[in-house]
Design a protein around this motif. Structure first.
Motif, short mmCIF file in Angstrom:
data_model
loop_
_atom_site.label_atom_id
_atom_site.label_comp_id
_atom_site.label_asym_id
_atom_site.label_seq_id
_atom_site.Cartn_x
_atom_site.Cartn_y
_atom_site.Cartn_z
N LYS A 1 -5.61 8.67 44.57
CA LYS A 1 -6.05 8.57 45.96
C LYS A 1 -6.53 9.94 46.45
O LYS A 1 -7.54 10.05 47.14
N ALA B 1 -4.45 -0.16 42.48
CA ALA B 1 -3.64 -0.45 41.28
C ALA B 1 -3.52 -1.95 41.18
O ALA B 1 -3.76 -2.67 42.15
N ILE B 2 -3.17 -2.44 40.00
CA ILE B 2 -2.88 -3.87 39.83
C ILE B 2 -1.38 -4.01 39.65
O ILE B 2 -0.82 -3.68 38.60
N ILE C 1 8.58 0.47 42.11
CA ILE C 1 7.51 1.10 41.32
C ILE C 1 6.66 1.99 42.23
O ILE C 1 6.18 3.04 41.82
N LEU C 2 6.49 1.57 43.48
CA LEU C 2 5.72 2.36 44.44
C LEU C 2 6.51 3.57 44.94
O LEU C 2 5.97 4.41 45.67
N VAL D 1 3.73 5.07 37.81
CA VAL D 1 2.67 4.43 38.58
C VAL D 1 2.39 5.18 39.89
O VAL D 1 1.23 5.49 40.20
N ILE D 2 3.42 5.50 40.67
CA ILE D 2 3.13 6.11 41.98
C ILE D 2 2.61 7.54 41.81
O ILE D 2 1.79 8.00 42.62
N ASP E 1 -9.59 1.23 37.67
CA ASP E 1 -9.55 -0.20 37.92
C ASP E 1 -8.12 -0.71 38.00
O ASP E 1 -7.83 -1.71 38.65
N ALA E 2 -7.22 -0.07 37.28
CA ALA E 2 -5.80 -0.46 37.28
C ALA E 2 -5.00 0.77 36.88
O ALA E 2 -5.56 1.74 36.35
N ILE E 3 -3.72 0.75 37.18
CA ILE E 3 -2.83 1.82 36.72
C ILE E 3 -1.97 1.24 35.60
O ILE E 3 -1.04 0.47 35.86
N GLU F 1 5.08 3.32 32.32
CA GLU F 1 5.97 2.53 33.18
C GLU F 1 5.66 1.04 33.09
O GLU F 1 6.56 0.20 33.08
N LEU G 1 -7.76 -8.05 37.03
CA LEU G 1 -8.75 -7.02 36.72
C LEU G 1 -10.15 -7.62 36.58
O LEU G 1 -11.11 -7.09 37.15
N LEU H 1 -0.98 6.92 41.14
CA LEU H 1 -1.62 6.39 42.34
C LEU H 1 -1.87 7.49 43.37
O LEU H 1 -2.97 7.59 43.92
N ASP H 2 -0.86 8.29 43.64
CA ASP H 2 -1.03 9.39 44.61
C ASP H 2 -2.12 10.35 44.14
O ASP H 2 -2.96 10.79 44.93
#
Lengths: 238, 238
Positions: free
Chosen positions: A140, B148-149, B171-172, A132-133, A147-149, A153, B136, A136-137
């Motif tokens: 960004k 992210a969700i 997770i982050l 996820v991260i 819309d979502a990750i 995971e 979502l 996300l990174d």
């Protein structure tokens, strides 16, 4: 096709150019360690080559689910000696920074504009083995408008295990036929199709550099086969 | 504060007006069933009142993790007879549609503009007990620009269990002090603080309607206490 409500994307190779991005960061690293005789693209290939065997350890159940960031780090430490670089000569923070090269990959030129258009008509999310991260990174930095990750995971399973696709569909509260897998890899689409998902092939003929020989063309009659995300949007009528 | 990298948000009450949104959809439903003597706000309150007991079944381990969409449906079927509506008189598709009222809640007036601003400086994600597709659908409809969700379904644990906060932080890929919990509820912030997260209280004095008596003011010295997401952005310097 009219039933499709969500598009889920392979990311490494399909959305972003992992080889170019890793090579870009590896080049500076190799120079610092007087190893610039090495082609940074070859360095990226060697690092990536250990990806599938690491995934296989998990898929087979020999190893519990482990984040890709952790596997990347192990694989990096494994290849450095092969490249003639002594691990003892590399500071911890340098290793950690190089490992984050995977968080800083550039999208293919059509990816951001294509995703923005697709997002108007569908839920869009990565379905990657990346954690996820990492996703996300990357999003960004590159402006990927997910819309979502989703992905390995969140599903607790790696592609191409059926659970990776089916749990993602379940989390979306949809039936498999309402979700389309988008990938540049025929094997990913084949696994998604076996789970009942719709499939879209997007050719990325430079993923593996100028001499790529695999995944140049669709190997099955996927629901859609195109050359860019903009063509995918066109084909889906958004 | 300079260490904060991600903001995670309570959603029902903090980002969106659940009472107003549910009442709006319940009003039409009650009319169709000749029950419009009932205040739709009271109907929303009755439905929501069964939320915490349902969560407690999971938190205590008496019941495995269950999506909020499923709990909402069970709770709806439980309150209808109390409201004098015979379940036999309600068609399945009408029940299903009313249950989705939670997917169609409106944000508080400052929420979208505030999140857009906060997104420039931080990773922003819901940390709600609502499930992924609920979050979502809500985000797509309302224009909530989440990166992210995250939340109970991804963490596999409900707030205020420590696991809900700590697994989200994990997770982050961050430490708890790099993540700020944003909520209109003192109890949520207290649980987050016990896990080491930073805390921001945003007052939502009309969440429970005009006669709200709880959570009107911060009950601890939260890291930030404000009256809107725009004030939160101001306080965080973005």
């Amino acid at each position: 096709m009219a039933n499709i409500r969500a598009l889920v994307f392979d990311v490494f190779g399909t959305v972003v150019d992992w080889r170019g991005g890793v090579a870009r960061e590896a080049e500076k690293f190799l120079k610092r360690h007087a190893a610039d005789a090495l082609d940074p693209g070859v360095f990226a290939d060697a690092w990536r080559a250990r990806y599938q065997p690491a995934m296989e350890e998990m898929r087979s159940g020999r190893r519990p689910f482990t984040r890709l960031d952790v596997l990347h780090r192990e694989n990096l430490e494994a290849i450095l000696p092969e490249m003639g670089i002594d691990l003892e000569d590399v500071a911890e923070d340098e290793l950690a920074a190089l490992n984050l090269a995977w968080h800083r990959l550039d999208p293919w030129p059509d990816a951001v504009a294509g995703l923005q258009r697709l997002k108007r008509g569908f839920i869009i999310a990565p379905l990657s083995n990346g954690n996820v991260i990492l996703m996300l990174d990357m999003a960004k930095r590159a402006g990927l408008p997910w819309d979502a990750i989703l992905g390995a995971e969140v599903a607790g399973a790696c592609k191409p295990s059926p659970q990776a696709y089916l749990r993602t569909v379940d989390i979306l509260g949809m039936s498999p036929g309402e979700v389309m897998m988008v990938a540049a890899h025929n094997s990913d689409l084949a696994a998604a199709r076996r789970c009942g998902l719709k499939t879209a092939f997007v050719a990325r003929p430079r993923e593996h550099g100028p001499e790529q020989t695999s995944d140049l063309v669709p190997l099955e009659d996927w629901d859609i086969s195109v050359g860019s995300f903009l063509e995918l949007a066109e084909a889906l009528g958004v």
